[in-house]
Scaffold this motif. Structure first.
Motif, PDB file in Angstrom:
ATOM      1  N   TYR A 119      -9.359   5.329 -11.005  1.00  0.00           N
ATOM      2  CA  TYR A 119      -8.269   4.958  -9.738  1.00  0.00           C
ATOM      3  C   TYR A 119      -8.890   5.771  -8.715  1.00  0.00           C
ATOM      4  CZ  TYR A 119      -4.532   5.290  -6.996  1.00  0.00           C
ATOM      5  OH  TYR A 119      -3.391   5.513  -5.826  1.00  0.00           O
ATOM      6  N   ASP A 120      -8.981   5.042  -7.557  1.00  0.00           N
ATOM      7  CA  ASP A 120      -9.494   5.979  -6.313  1.00  0.00           C
ATOM      8  C   ASP A 120      -8.533   5.885  -5.411  1.00  0.00           C
ATOM      9  OD1 ASP A 120     -10.540   6.866  -4.126  1.00  0.00           O
ATOM     10  OD2 ASP A 120     -12.018   5.385  -3.632  1.00  0.00           O
ATOM     11  N   ARG A 121      -7.817   6.879  -5.310  1.00  0.00           N
ATOM     12  CA  ARG A 121      -6.330   6.899  -4.304  1.00  0.00           C
ATOM     13  C   ARG A 121      -6.729   6.944  -2.834  1.00  0.00           C
ATOM     14  NH1 ARG A 121      -3.985  12.011  -2.665  1.00  0.00           N
ATOM     15  NH2 ARG A 121      -5.570  13.380  -2.473  1.00  0.00           N
ATOM     16  N   THR A 122      -7.889   7.260  -2.584  1.00  0.00           N
ATOM     17  CA  THR A 122      -8.210   7.360  -0.961  1.00  0.00           C
ATOM     18  C   THR A 122      -8.034   6.051  -0.413  1.00  0.00           C
ATOM     19  OG1 THR A 122     -10.721   7.246  -1.331  1.00  0.00           O
ATOM     20  CG2 THR A 122      -9.682   9.341  -1.265  1.00  0.00           C
ATOM     21  N   THR A 123      -8.430   4.981  -1.066  1.00  0.00           N
ATOM     22  CA  THR A 123      -8.302   3.539  -0.569  1.00  0.00           C
ATOM     23  C   THR A 123      -6.846   3.356  -0.105  1.00  0.00           C
ATOM     24  OG1 THR A 123     -10.393   2.962  -1.590  1.00  0.00           O
ATOM     25  CG2 THR A 123      -8.994   1.163  -0.630  1.00  0.00           C
ATOM     26  N   LEU A 124      -5.978   3.498  -1.199  1.00  0.00           N
ATOM     27  CA  LEU A 124      -4.706   3.395  -1.139  1.00  0.00           C
ATOM     28  C   LEU A 124      -3.980   4.181   0.133  1.00  0.00           C
ATOM     29  CD1 LEU A 124      -1.903   2.048  -1.900  1.00  0.00           C
ATOM     30  CD2 LEU A 124      -1.708   3.396  -3.815  1.00  0.00           C
ATOM     31  N   LEU A 125      -4.207   5.343  -0.002  1.00  0.00           N
ATOM     32  CA  LEU A 125      -3.658   6.249   1.039  1.00  0.00           C
ATOM     33  C   LEU A 125      -4.262   5.920   2.418  1.00  0.00           C
ATOM     34  CD1 LEU A 125      -4.063   9.860  -0.524  1.00  0.00           C
ATOM     35  CD2 LEU A 125      -1.987   8.351  -0.705  1.00  0.00           C
ATOM     36  N   ALA A 126      -5.343   5.414   2.812  1.00  0.00           N
ATOM     37  CA  ALA A 126      -5.764   4.970   4.157  1.00  0.00           C
ATOM     38  C   ALA A 126      -4.927   3.884   4.380  1.00  0.00           C
ATOM     39  CB  ALA A 126      -7.306   4.804   3.826  1.00  0.00           C
ATOM     40  N   ALA A 127      -4.860   2.974   3.530  1.00  0.00           N
ATOM     41  CA  ALA A 127      -3.995   1.568   3.764  1.00  0.00           C
ATOM     42  C   ALA A 127      -2.476   1.812   3.841  1.00  0.00           C
ATOM     43  CB  ALA A 127      -4.220   0.499   2.644  1.00  0.00           C
ATOM     44  N   ALA A 128      -2.071   2.799   3.152  1.00  0.00           N
ATOM     45  CA  ALA A 128      -0.559   3.117   3.482  1.00  0.00           C
ATOM     46  C   ALA A 128      -0.624   4.017   4.780  1.00  0.00           C
ATOM     47  CB  ALA A 128      -0.182   4.055   2.503  1.00  0.00           C
ATOM     48  N   GLN A 129      -1.365   4.771   5.144  1.00  0.00           N
ATOM     49  CA  GLN A 129      -1.069   5.329   6.376  1.00  0.00           C
ATOM     50  C   GLN A 129      -1.456   4.453   7.637  1.00  0.00           C
ATOM     51  OE1 GLN A 129      -3.608   8.917   5.524  1.00  0.00           O
ATOM     52  NE2 GLN A 129      -1.986   9.882   4.627  1.00  0.00           N
ATOM     53  N   THR A 130      -2.475   3.379   7.347  1.00  0.00           N
ATOM     54  CA  THR A 130      -2.412   2.777   8.507  1.00  0.00           C
ATOM     55  C   THR A 130      -1.396   1.862   8.752  1.00  0.00           C
ATOM     56  OG1 THR A 130      -4.666   2.288   7.957  1.00  0.00           O
ATOM     57  CG2 THR A 130      -3.878   0.515   9.106  1.00  0.00           C
ATOM     58  N   ARG A 131      -0.485   1.312   7.707  1.00  0.00           N
ATOM     59  CA  ARG A 131       0.735   0.818   8.043  1.00  0.00           C
ATOM     60  C   ARG A 131       1.904   1.900   8.518  1.00  0.00           C
ATOM     61  NH1 ARG A 131       2.106  -4.341   5.721  1.00  0.00           N
ATOM     62  NH2 ARG A 131       3.970  -3.844   6.694  1.00  0.00           N
ATOM     63  N   GLY A 132       1.687   3.070   8.566  1.00  0.00           N
ATOM     64  CA  GLY A 132       2.613   4.151   8.993  1.00  0.00           C
ATOM     65  C   GLY A 132       3.347   4.798   8.024  1.00  0.00           C
ATOM     66  N   ASP A 133       2.937   4.648   6.660  1.00  0.00           N
ATOM     67  CA  ASP A 133       3.312   5.327   5.437  1.00  0.00           C
ATOM     68  C   ASP A 133       2.776   6.716   5.475  1.00  0.00           C
ATOM     69  OD1 ASP A 133       4.908   3.177   5.065  1.00  0.00           O
ATOM     70  OD2 ASP A 133       4.054   2.362   3.371  1.00  0.00           O
ATOM     71  N   GLN A 134       3.527   7.751   5.905  1.00  0.00           N
ATOM     72  CA  GLN A 134       2.892   9.100   5.734  1.00  0.00           C
ATOM     73  C   GLN A 134       3.541   9.956   4.630  1.00  0.00           C
ATOM     74  OE1 GLN A 134       0.710  10.087   8.121  1.00  0.00           O
ATOM     75  NE2 GLN A 134       0.705   8.014   8.674  1.00  0.00           N
ATOM     76  N   HIS A 135       4.137   9.450   3.862  1.00  0.00           N
ATOM     77  CA  HIS A 135       4.801  10.159   2.527  1.00  0.00           C
ATOM     78  C   HIS A 135       4.750   9.285   1.331  1.00  0.00           C
ATOM     79  CE1 HIS A 135       7.506  12.702   0.377  1.00  0.00           C
ATOM     80  NE2 HIS A 135       7.042  13.712   0.948  1.00  0.00           N
ATOM     81  N   ARG A 163      10.158   6.446  -6.936  1.00  0.00           N
ATOM     82  CA  ARG A 163       9.538   7.580  -6.273  1.00  0.00           C
ATOM     83  C   ARG A 163       8.446   8.472  -7.401  1.00  0.00           C
ATOM     84  NH1 ARG A 163      13.633  11.770  -3.484  1.00  0.00           N
ATOM     85  NH2 ARG A 163      15.489  10.301  -2.936  1.00  0.00           N
ATOM     86  N   ALA A 164       8.720   8.633  -8.567  1.00  0.00           N
ATOM     87  CA  ALA A 164       7.821   9.150  -9.495  1.00  0.00           C
ATOM     88  C   ALA A 164       6.498   8.342  -9.628  1.00  0.00           C
ATOM     89  CB  ALA A 164       8.444   9.311 -10.821  1.00  0.00           C
ATOM     90  N   THR A 165       6.642   7.075  -9.468  1.00  0.00           N
ATOM     91  CA  THR A 165       5.477   6.476  -9.528  1.00  0.00           C
ATOM     92  C   THR A 165       4.592   6.609  -8.259  1.00  0.00           C
ATOM     93  OG1 THR A 165       6.446   4.607 -11.095  1.00  0.00           O
ATOM     94  CG2 THR A 165       4.810   3.786  -9.934  1.00  0.00           C
ATOM     95  N   ALA A 166       5.300   6.344  -7.158  1.00  0.00           N
ATOM     96  CA  ALA A 166       4.720   6.632  -5.769  1.00  0.00           C
ATOM     97  C   ALA A 166       3.989   7.929  -5.710  1.00  0.00           C
ATOM     98  CB  ALA A 166       5.707   6.305  -4.735  1.00  0.00           C
ATOM     99  N   TRP A 167       4.715   9.116  -6.393  1.00  0.00           N
ATOM    100  CA  TRP A 167       4.023  10.258  -6.511  1.00  0.00           C
ATOM    101  C   TRP A 167       2.867  10.321  -6.978  1.00  0.00           C
ATOM    102  CZ3 TRP A 167       3.098  13.729 -10.033  1.00  0.00           C
ATOM    103  CH2 TRP A 167       2.472  14.956  -9.617  1.00  0.00           C
ATOM    104  N   ARG A 168       2.914   9.642  -8.379  1.00  0.00           N
ATOM    105  CA  ARG A 168       1.669   9.540  -9.129  1.00  0.00           C
ATOM    106  C   ARG A 168       0.477   8.859  -8.588  1.00  0.00           C
ATOM    107  NH1 ARG A 168       5.646   9.148 -13.212  1.00  0.00           N
ATOM    108  NH2 ARG A 168       5.421   6.836 -13.369  1.00  0.00           N
ATOM    109  N   LEU A 169       0.831   7.661  -7.930  1.00  0.00           N
ATOM    110  CA  LEU A 169       0.051   6.854  -7.319  1.00  0.00           C
ATOM    111  C   LEU A 169      -0.721   7.791  -5.889  1.00  0.00           C
ATOM    112  CD1 LEU A 169       1.536   3.438  -7.027  1.00  0.00           C
ATOM    113  CD2 LEU A 169      -0.324   4.099  -8.457  1.00  0.00           C
ATOM    114  N   TRP A 170       0.233   8.470  -5.247  1.00  0.00           N
ATOM    115  CA  TRP A 170      -0.235   9.224  -4.015  1.00  0.00           C
ATOM    116  C   TRP A 170      -1.011  10.347  -4.364  1.00  0.00           C
ATOM    117  CZ3 TRP A 170       1.313   7.769   0.748  1.00  0.00           C
ATOM    118  CH2 TRP A 170       1.111   9.019   1.919  1.00  0.00           C
ATOM    119  N   THR A 171      -0.864  11.124  -5.519  1.00  0.00           N
ATOM    120  CA  THR A 171      -1.512  11.995  -5.955  1.00  0.00           C
ATOM    121  C   THR A 171      -2.897  11.871  -6.649  1.00  0.00           C
ATOM    122  OG1 THR A 171      -0.055  12.454  -7.798  1.00  0.00           O
ATOM    123  CG2 THR A 171       0.450  13.662  -5.727  1.00  0.00           C
ATOM    124  N   GLY A 172      -2.880  10.609  -7.252  1.00  0.00           N
ATOM    125  CA  GLY A 172      -3.951  10.219  -8.104  1.00  0.00           C
ATOM    126  C   GLY A 172      -3.871  10.625  -9.617  1.00  0.00           C
TER     127      GLY A 172
END
Length: 69
Positions: free
Chosen positions: A3-19, A31-40
């Motif tokens: 899993y490469d989290r950088t692609t997801l984080l870039a897409a999320a931040q483009t949509r305005g999701d900063q957390h 929240r737990a699943t989101a945190w695991r995805l966010w942190t890789g």
């Protein structure tokens, strides 16, 4: 493949999701699943990958990176 989290984080931040909480709300995951995805810490499930594609326009294959040999 891994899993490469950088692609997801870039897409999320483009949509305005900063957390991770904002991303989790948009994807409809805990929240737990989101945190695991966010942190890789873990890769998205098939259901979550479909939500990523629907919400951010990122196909599942773009969330995966070839494993280092």
């Amino acid at each position: 493949m891994s899993y490469d989290r950088t692609t997801l984080l870039a897409a999320a931040q483009t949509r305005g999701d900063q957390h991770y909480r904002e991303m989790g709300q948009r994807l409809g995951v805990s929240r737990a699943t989101a945190w695991r995805l966010w942190t890789g810490r873990s890769a998205p499930s098939a259901v979550t990958a479909a939500a990523v594609e629907r919400e951010y326009g990122v196909p599942a294959r773009h969330l995966l990176a070839p494993a280092a040999a």
